[in-house]
Design a protein around this motif. Structure first.
Motif, PDB file in Angstrom:
ATOM      1  N   LEU A 137       0.833  -1.210   0.000  1.00  0.00           N
ATOM      2  CA  LEU A 137       0.000   0.000   0.000  1.00  0.00           C
ATOM      3  C   LEU A 137       0.866   1.257   0.000  1.00  0.00           C
ATOM      4  O   LEU A 137       0.524   2.253  -0.638  1.00  0.00           O
ATOM      5  N   ASN A 138       1.993   1.212   0.719  1.00  0.00           N
ATOM      6  CA  ASN A 138       2.923   2.338   0.679  1.00  0.00           C
ATOM      7  C   ASN A 138       3.469   2.534  -0.724  1.00  0.00           C
ATOM      8  O   ASN A 138       3.605   3.663  -1.200  1.00  0.00           O
ATOM      9  N   GLY A 139       3.816   1.408  -1.388  1.00  0.00           N
ATOM     10  CA  GLY A 139       4.322   1.504  -2.743  1.00  0.00           C
ATOM     11  C   GLY A 139       3.312   2.099  -3.700  1.00  0.00           C
ATOM     12  O   GLY A 139       3.637   2.970  -4.509  1.00  0.00           O
ATOM     13  N   LEU A 140       2.069   1.640  -3.615  1.00  0.00           N
ATOM     14  CA  LEU A 140       1.017   2.139  -4.507  1.00  0.00           C
ATOM     15  C   LEU A 140       0.679   3.596  -4.216  1.00  0.00           C
ATOM     16  O   LEU A 140       0.339   4.362  -5.125  1.00  0.00           O
ATOM     17  N   THR A 141       0.775   4.002  -2.967  1.00  0.00           N
ATOM     18  CA  THR A 141       0.486   5.384  -2.605  1.00  0.00           C
ATOM     19  C   THR A 141       1.584   6.323  -3.078  1.00  0.00           C
ATOM     20  O   THR A 141       1.322   7.460  -3.475  1.00  0.00           O
ATOM     21  N   ALA A 142       2.831   5.844  -3.065  1.00  0.00           N
ATOM     22  CA  ALA A 142       3.954   6.680  -3.498  1.00  0.00           C
ATOM     23  C   ALA A 142       4.089   6.750  -5.012  1.00  0.00           C
ATOM     24  O   ALA A 142       4.705   7.671  -5.544  1.00  0.00           O
ATOM     25  N   ALA A 143       3.513   5.774  -5.717  1.00  0.00           N
ATOM     26  CA  ALA A 143       3.756   5.620  -7.149  1.00  0.00           C
ATOM     27  C   ALA A 143       2.917   6.576  -8.005  1.00  0.00           C
ATOM     28  O   ALA A 143       1.847   7.028  -7.600  1.00  0.00           O
ATOM     29  N   THR A 144       3.444   6.846  -9.199  1.00  0.00           N
ATOM     30  CA  THR A 144       2.643   7.533 -10.208  1.00  0.00           C
ATOM     31  C   THR A 144       1.970   6.521 -11.135  1.00  0.00           C
ATOM     32  O   THR A 144       0.989   6.842 -11.800  1.00  0.00           O
ATOM     33  N   ALA A 145       2.528   5.295 -11.190  1.00  0.00           N
ATOM     34  CA  ALA A 145       1.969   4.258 -12.051  1.00  0.00           C
ATOM     35  C   ALA A 145       2.281   2.891 -11.455  1.00  0.00           C
ATOM     36  O   ALA A 145       3.193   2.745 -10.636  1.00  0.00           O
ATOM     37  N   VAL A 146       1.510   1.888 -11.896  1.00  0.00           N
ATOM     38  CA  VAL A 146       1.721   0.523 -11.423  1.00  0.00           C
ATOM     39  C   VAL A 146       1.728  -0.425 -12.617  1.00  0.00           C
ATOM     40  O   VAL A 146       0.946  -0.274 -13.561  1.00  0.00           O
TER      41      VAL A 146
END
Length: 263
Positions: free
Chosen positions: A134-143
């Motif tokens: 969730l931290n990764g997805l919140t920090a990301a601009t894209a997945v």
């Protein structure tokens, strides 16, 4: 602007770490400034880029839980990318972060002081949908979702896409779903194409080009502590170089993202 790409799938063995290491090295070889972040307590990305997680005193765990400045934990690698490494201590970070308000934003806040120093930041998310992902997805601009071209590969994809939508609604409304990335792909079989067609049709997501072929070179590269890009010429390295060109043209040149027709 810095592009922060989360590579995520809660199913293990789908080449998340290989994708982060190889794509990062390919982008660095083309002149991009790249930071890769190991968010998996197993430390596979850290090991595969030439660092022993058991001998590190500073890692992403201290950055997330002890307010260590991120610049003090970043390491250089032989592949030309910078690495924010992970150790087994990261396994305890979930419990520590759960007790904190705004826990989903911890990584985003931690990366903020150095993000502008890089063109691309790649996040190797753990094989789960816990606080670290969730931290990764919140920090990301894209997945980007690596997808193994084998039976039952799509197990959990629906749950991940639901999580992505929830993150958009709550913590990161601008998160872009680039699509799936076919890994362990065997163009000689109809099975690989059938798996991709099934996932693409069932979940209505594009498959980013090119598919990544199955090759023993990936395992050999990880064991040597470098990415497949720095080794001998092989089809896996060429595929990741093509992926890097595709994404770079999309992010910086305004070109359409090239996709693979699984039909």
């Amino acid at each position: 602007m810095t592009t922060i790409l989360a590579v995520a799938n809660q199913k293990g063995g789908v080449a998340k770490t290989t994708t982060v290491a190889s794509l990062g090295a390919a982008l660095a070889a083309s002149g991009r400034r790249v930071l890769v972040v190991d968010l998996d307590p197993q430390g596979s990305l850290t090991f595969s880029l030439g660092h022993n997680p058991d001998k590190l005193t500073a890692s992403v765990h201290e950055v997330l839980t002890a307010a260590l400045p991120v610049g003090e934990a970043i390491l250089s690698t032989d592949d030309g990318v910078d690495l924010l490494p992970a150790t087994i201590d990261l396994a305890g970070a979930e419990a520590l972060l759960l007790m904190r308000p705004g826990r989903e934003y911890t990584l985003k806040r931690a990366l903020a002081p150095v993000a502008a120093d890089y063109d691309v930041v790649l996040l190797d998310c753990p094989p789960s949908l816990g606080v670290l992902t969730l931290n990764g997805l919140t920090a990301a601009t894209a997945v980007l979702v690596p997808l193994q071209c084998e039976t039952l590969a799509h197990r959990g994809v629906g749950q991940l896409l639901t999580t992505v939508e929830e993150v958009r609604q709550i913590t990161n409304p601008d998160l872009e779903l680039l699509g799936a990335l076919a890994t362990l792909f065997d163009a000689r079989t109809t099975h690989s194409r059938d798996v991709l067609a099934d996932v693409s049709g069932q979940y209505d997501i594009p498959v980013v080009a090119p598919p990544i072929p199955r090759t023993v070179r990936f395992a050999e590269a990880s064991a040597s502590g470098t990415s497949v890009i720095s080794g001998r010429k092989n089809k896996g390295a060429e595929a990741y170089r093509e992926l890097a060109r595709n994404l770079d043209a999309y992010w910086t040149g305004g070109a359409a993202l090239q996709t693979y027709d699984a039909e």
